[in-house]
Design a protein around this motif. Structure first.
Motif, short mmCIF file in Angstrom:
data_model
loop_
_atom_site.label_atom_id
_atom_site.label_comp_id
_atom_site.label_asym_id
_atom_site.label_seq_id
_atom_site.Cartn_x
_atom_site.Cartn_y
_atom_site.Cartn_z
N VAL A 187 2.50 -9.94 31.36
CA VAL A 187 1.70 -9.44 30.24
C VAL A 187 2.21 -8.08 29.80
O VAL A 187 2.31 -7.79 28.60
CB VAL A 187 0.21 -9.39 30.64
N LYS B 103 1.88 3.37 29.34
CA LYS B 103 1.16 4.31 30.19
C LYS B 103 0.90 3.72 31.56
O LYS B 103 0.73 4.43 32.54
CB LYS B 103 -0.18 4.67 29.54
N ARG C 146 3.41 -7.43 26.09
CA ARG C 146 2.46 -6.76 25.20
C ARG C 146 2.55 -5.24 25.16
O ARG C 146 1.96 -4.63 24.29
CB ARG C 146 1.03 -7.12 25.63
N MET C 147 3.22 -4.63 26.13
CA MET C 147 3.08 -3.19 26.27
C MET C 147 4.36 -2.43 25.95
O MET C 147 4.48 -1.26 26.27
CB MET C 147 2.65 -2.83 27.71
N ALA D 95 -3.79 -8.74 25.42
CA ALA D 95 -3.23 -8.66 26.77
C ALA D 95 -4.11 -9.46 27.73
O ALA D 95 -3.60 -10.26 28.55
CB ALA D 95 -3.14 -7.21 27.22
N SER E 289 3.24 -4.29 19.11
CA SER E 289 2.17 -3.32 19.27
C SER E 289 1.88 -2.50 18.02
O SER E 289 0.72 -2.27 17.72
CB SER E 289 2.44 -2.41 20.46
N HIS F 150 -7.61 3.37 28.85
CA HIS F 150 -6.72 4.43 28.38
C HIS F 150 -5.33 3.97 27.94
O HIS F 150 -4.72 4.54 27.07
CB HIS F 150 -6.57 5.49 29.47
N HIS F 151 -4.82 2.91 28.60
CA HIS F 151 -3.43 2.61 28.34
C HIS F 151 -3.21 1.64 27.20
O HIS F 151 -2.09 1.21 26.95
CB HIS F 151 -2.73 2.12 29.61
N PHE F 152 -4.29 1.27 26.50
CA PHE F 152 -4.13 0.47 25.30
C PHE F 152 -4.46 1.33 24.09
O PHE F 152 -5.27 2.24 24.16
CB PHE F 152 -5.06 -0.74 25.32
N ASP F 153 -3.83 0.98 22.97
CA ASP F 153 -4.11 1.74 21.76
C ASP F 153 -5.34 1.23 21.04
O ASP F 153 -5.99 1.96 20.31
CB ASP F 153 -2.90 1.66 20.81
N PHE G 223 -2.85 -4.49 33.52
CA PHE G 223 -4.12 -4.58 34.24
C PHE G 223 -4.08 -3.71 35.50
O PHE G 223 -3.82 -4.22 36.60
CB PHE G 223 -4.42 -6.03 34.62
#
Lengths: 233, 338, 555
Positions: free
Chosen positions: C195, C122, C199-200, A32, A2, A21-24, C126
């Protein structure tokens, strides 16, 4: 993974309206989404895989009956439909390309072409189904007719059962695909899609190509194998 | 006869072997469970938290331990696998000479047919000390023959034959259960296996034999269905010659080899066009839906009675003059099992 | 002592409020109160709560059917229910428990709640799909309920053909639809987890710094996305056969009912690991947190999850040893089934070793961890009996099987589920439950469970077949024991509902980290804020890295 991607993308652009909101960054969001679609397609492979398993088992048990029954599929319509779908994959790829370049009018054109080809496929498929109905080759509910080679009466029903399950599920996927294309068209039309945010088109394209590929497998398995050679008695 | 409420009676040759294996596994389970439990409780007490802010000692793990507790269980399970396999092979390999009994399951009853034509429902008479083979099929859904005292069980499927065999060691009456769920009266699809001393069994077999042997009933059916017009004893018929056919390996139209066994005969009666013998035309009508499962069994037994190849089964007419080719009901007492 | 929050001196770790914790001002639970704020939420934590409520409901409903079954079996004669109603009861018990409780139980509740917290994200990748998965689950569950209301289902949860396609007159299609639809909810959950985990992850949170709970859920997700579609297509085939009279499994047309069993178990055996792997993940956390110590052999425990998931796909044939498959197939499936025992054993040994020189708390979650390990050990070892073809022939389709899979499913999954619920309850609600009540419940469940299911092993070897409405009288004593145990078990399950709900209003405030555990989820307030963390955490430490502290009892 990330930190570097987000850093790169943040310098590229601040806050795109499509960024949730939850992705930069949009890049991270795109990755994703893309991974998500690939994962989903793996699921789809196994979904069709189950039915193809049934196909392979029965084919290996009853090769003559399957060869005989596959002669009753219309190879011309099947081949035509195969060409239609391959062509629709091309228009889909062009749509994705247009989206990446931000060429919205072109994108809309290719989306419409893709939809038209998809619809053509379904219409032709409908004719084929109708033909099966007329010939009495729908097992189960309708009287099944297999006068030509009565020794395959039982097993030909299995072939046609699998034929209808496989092509029916494929057609269902095509319908879903058409729905997605309509949705994408609306997004292209109302400005949601632009040069920076085109991953929905790409994701939809992945799905569309997958559905095409399924057909690329179904066509030879159902229509072609067993057609050559001296299988008929 | 003393029976424990906690352990089933062992009344077949394989039962003690299964029990020995079972006891081994039970001991292993007890040993491992106690080992884990003791270690757990010991650590639980010994290393209990003494002050609220205490933390554990940092230990990463240990390669030697990991290997040990991967490899040792692996060795143990492979031993179990070997033991299990030797048992399983006994289960799957009936002795060459068996007393064959046909079983047809239907919702919700068991039908048994002895070779001499004696039929019973929900009761199965067998002699002590003979290897008995059940050849089974179902008329509707999947059932399962289960005789706990013999430690045997096998599914009974529609559309094909399955087999199981046992050699009873003790006279008595034993439960027979349907062990594959089959609908409303699944738990009522039960019966009894009645194991009798050979002489007693022999006497029983002679009672109620009005219908004649299975093979002779098959012969009658063979005439009634006019099978004999094509299947002639010489080469003049439109169908293959049946005498001597059973047990042979034939060549099919598509070149494949096929052993003529019960399953193939059944298929050839019900759906003859599937596997046509080389040199013949697929002219035989399909009897699917026209003959009962029992009728099929009778026909098969008739074909078998016309002689087998290779000639393994001594043709010794049992008392009462059954059809030739019937498995002798009572051979000299011998080691059929093991 | 146990309920006392061990606040604290883990000074190396940030944000541990010292004394008398307070509820945070803003958290996910007070971010909107209306129905809409729940039904349209995209917050994984709220969706987890929605799932928690719905799976608990179906657990109770499924439990009700179990009560009926055990009542009927208290006497040998089939006197309480008609045969059909008995058959429907055990079928509905199985269908509800397997498809609407056990499969989603841990992943969709604890997994949904914790995975984003544990990876420092956060939300899941999805959020809308996450909410959609709950709606799909509810839709599937509605079809399942519809099947109950329109006459029930009597095929057994296994839907074996040709009984389900030809013979049964019950609501097969609605029930099959319910299972089909709810399958998609589990596919979407698995997809979201995969995912998210890929990815997170927060900066610095490498794969081998992930908690084992996350590893276990990753393995579970793989099974969800690879296995579930196969049951979906299988159910489509069964439904097509029933509705359109296709002949795919019809022996009269040359179809093979055993093919159905292959397709069914290709999913339904791995599905067992969908149920138990997340529980194993929970136990890893519980043991590590309760011992304040790194899990012994972290890598082995992590990879054993993947090994179980992968090998689990190649053992389905062990459900069919007596179903008429070939000798070679049986032997191959047998040996592969034995191989699954190895990673399972590795886990048990590593958990036990983790306690060595730990700082072991005696609080409720540790009780559940012990319960899990004890029961799972027995469940796993009796699995060896069934992997051994030579013995499986006698015990399959008897109560031995019933006992075995309840030891794994109830003793494993439900113990893990309840243990996890107790461990993270303070995180989810911000409140502490009554520790004594919780221990009483845990003890009741443990003893009730063993009394219910241990006699069934004996019963099975004696030869009592499963799914029997009436049985020979010599089996009664063991059945009575089992029914008696079931009543204790039922009380044990009701108990937590009472004290957990009670704690919502009257429980003491938990604070961010009541157990003094490490792990990202304990570094945010309890309950967490809507976006989980005040700022994205940056991870510079290993998993379960407890600071060197007092080691009073270590020589």
């Amino acid at each position: 993974m990330s930190p570097d991607t987000s850093a790169a993308a943040e310098s590229h652009r601040g806050h795109h309206p499509a960024l949730v909101h939850h992705f930069d960054s949009l890049a991270e969001q795109h990755e994703a989404a893309s991974l998500g679609m690939w994962t989903f397609l793996v699921t789809e492979v196994l979904f069709f895989g189950g039915a193809l398993m049934a196909y392979s088992v029965y084919r290996s048990w009853y090769p003559e009956a399957f060869a005989s029954a596959s002669h009753h599929l219309d190879i011309t319509l099947g081949a035509f439909n195969t060409a239609v779908l391959i062509f629709s994959s091309l228009t889909m790829a062009l749509a994705v390309h247009a989206a990446q370049l931000g060429q919205i009018p072109k994108l809309k054109l290719f989306l419409i072409l893709t939809m038209a080809l998809g619809a053509t496929f379904l219409v032709v498929k409908g004719f084929e189904y109708h033909e099966k109905y007329v010939e009495g080759h729908i097992p189960g509910l309708f009287p099944f007719n297999y006068q030509e080679e009565p020794q395959f009466f039982a097993h030909a029903q299995i072939f046609f059962s699998i034929y209808f399950v496989l092509t029916g599920l494929h057609a269902l996927h095509m319908l879903v695909g058409l729905g997605i294309m309509v949705w994408m068209y609306v997004w292209a039309h109302n400005g949601t899609i632009d040069r920076d945010y085109n991953s929905p088109i790409e994701i939809a394209g992945l799905y569309w190509h997958f559905v095409d590929i399924v057909w690329i497998f179904l066509f030879p398995l159902l229509y072609l194998i067993g057609r050559h050679g001296t299988t008929a008695h | 006869m003393w029976t424990s409420p906690l352990f089933p009676e062992a009344a077949s040759t394989i039962a003690p072997r299964v029990d020995a294996f079972y006891f081994f596994l039970v001991s292993l389970t007890a040993f491992m469970s106690i080992l884990i439990a003791v270690a757990f409780f010991y650590f639980f007490v010994k290393y209990r938290r003494r002050s609220p802010d205490e933390v554990g000692v940092h230990i990463e793990g240990g390669m030697a331990l990991e290997i040990a507790w991967s490899v040792i269980p692996l060795i143990i399970v492979m031993v179990i696998f070997g033991w299990s396999t030797s048992l399983f092979l006994t289960y799957t390999r009936p002795p060459a000479e068996t007393l064959n009994i046909y079983v047809v399951g239907k919702q919700w009853m068991w039908k048994f047919q002895h070779l001499n034509g004696h039929r019973e429902i929900n009761e199965l008479h067998v002699p002590v000390g003979r290897a008995v083979k059940l050849i089974m099929t179902s008329e509707d859904v999947i059932h399962d023959v289960f005789v706990p005292a013999f430690r045997v069980k096998a599914d009974v499927l529609p559309g094909r034959y399955t087999q199981l065999w046992f050699n009873a060691t003790k006279a008595g009456r034993y439960h027979l259960f349907c062990a594959e769920y089959c609908g409303t009266k699944h738990s009522g699809m039960i019966g009894e296996v009645i194991v009798q001393e050979p002489a007693e069994f022999e006497a029983w077999l002679l009672t109620g034999r009005a219908e004649g042997s299975l093979a002779s009933a098959g012969g009658k059916l063979f005439q009634d269905l006019a099978c004999h017009t094509c299947h002639r004893p010489d080469q003049t018929g439109r169908g293959p010659v049946l005498p001597g056919l059973f047990g042979r390996t034939i060549t099919l139209q598509n070149g494949a080899r096929q052993v003529v066994d019960e399953a193939y005969l059944r298929e050839s009666i019900l759906r003859p066009a599937e596997k046509v013998t080389q040199g013949f035309q697929p002219v035989m009508p399909a009897y699917q839906g026209l003959i009962t499962e029992e009728g099929v069994l009778q026909l098969i037994e008739y074909v078998k009675s016309l002689g087998t190849e290779p000639q393994t089964q001594p043709v010794r007419p049992a008392s009462g003059g059954p059809a030739p080719g019937e498995t002798p009901p009572l051979p000299p007492k011998s080691e059929v099992n093991r | 002592m146990s309920a006392t929050p061990a606040q604290s001196t883990l000074s190396a770790k940030p944000t541990l409020p010292a004394i008398s914790p307070v509820m945070p001002e803003h958290h996910y639970l007070n971010n909107g109160y209306g129905l809409k704020s729940w039904l349209l939420t995209r917050d994984h934590k709220r969706i987890a709560i929605l799932y928690l409520l719905s799976v608990s409901f179906f657990f109770l409903l499924g439990g009700l059917f179990a009560v009926v079954v055990r009542l009927e079996l208290a006497t040998p004669a089939g006197d309480l229910l008609t045969s059909d109603n008995y058959n429907k009861s055990f079928t509905m018990h199985g269908v509800l428990m397997v498809f609407f409780f056990l499969i989603p139980a841990i992943p969709a509740t604890l997994g949904n709640f914790l995975i984003p917290l544990m990876v420092g994200a956060k939300d899941l990748a999805f959020p809308k799909i996450n909410l959609l998965s709950w709606y799909i689950y509810m839709l599937g569950a509605s079809f399942g309920s519809w099947a109950i209301l329109t006459g029930g289902l009597d095929t057994g949860w296994t839907f074996y053909t040709p009984f389900s396609t030809v013979a049964s007159t019950s609501a097969v299609v609605p029930a099959a639809l319910g299972v089909f639809i709810s399958g998609f909810s589990s596919i979407l959950t698995g997809l979201n987890f995969i995912v998210t985990i890929h990815r997170m992850r927060a900066p610095g949170l490498t794969w081998f710094r992930l908690p084992l709970f996350v590893w276990a859920h990753y393995a579970t997700s793989l099974i969800m996305i690879l296995g579930t579609p196969v049951i979906a297509i299988t159910i489509v085939l069964v439904a097509a056969e029933r509705v359109f009279s296709f002949g795919i499994f019809d022996p009269k047309r040359g179809g093979d009912p055993v093919l159905f069993q292959h397709l069914f178990w290709f999913y339904s055996h791995p599905a067992v690991y969908i149920m138990v792997l997340p529980a194993m993940g929970v136990i890893s956390e519980l043991v590590a947190g309760s011992c304040r110590k790194s899990v012994f052999g972290y890598h082995f425990v992590a990879f054993s999850s993947l090994a179980i998931a992968i090998i689990g796909f190649f053992v389905w044939g062990h459900h069919m040893f007596v179903a008429g498959q070939s000798v070679y197939a049986a032997l191959i499936f047998s040996i592969l089934s034995f191989l699954v025992a190895i990673p399972s054993a590795v886990k048990v040994f590593n958990w036990t070793a983790t306690m060595y020189k730990g700082s072991v708390t005696h609080a409720t979650p540790m009780w559940y961890a012990m319960g899990f390990i004890g029961l799972f050990t027995i469940g796993g070892l009796t699995g060896l009996f069934l992997a051994a073809v030579g013995l499986d022939i006698h015990v399959t389709d008897t109560y031995f099987i019933v006992a075995h899979f309840h030891y794994v499913m109830v003793g494993g999954t439900i113990m893990g589920y309840l243990g996890g619920l107790h461990y993270w309850w303070p995180k989810m609600t911000g409140k502490l439950y009554n520790e004594n009540a919780a221990k009483v419940a845990a003890a009741l469940i443990f003893f009730g469970f063993n009394l219910t299911f241990f006699p069934q092993f004996v019963l099975g070897y004696l030869g009592m077949p499963r799914r029997y409405h009436a049985y020979p009288p010599e089996f009664q004593m063991l059945n009575v024991l089992s029914s008696a145990g079931a009543s204790i078990l039922a009380v044990g399950y009701i108990f937590p509902i009472i004290y957990l709900l009670y704690s919502l209003k009257n429980g003491r405030i938990a604070g961010a980290n009541p157990w003094g555990a490490v792990g990202l989820e304990w570094r945010t307030s309890s309950p967490p804020p809507t976006f989980n963390f005040e700022k994205t955490p940056s991870v510079t430490w290993e998993a379960y890295e407890y600071p060197e502290g007092v080691e009073s009892h270590v020589a």
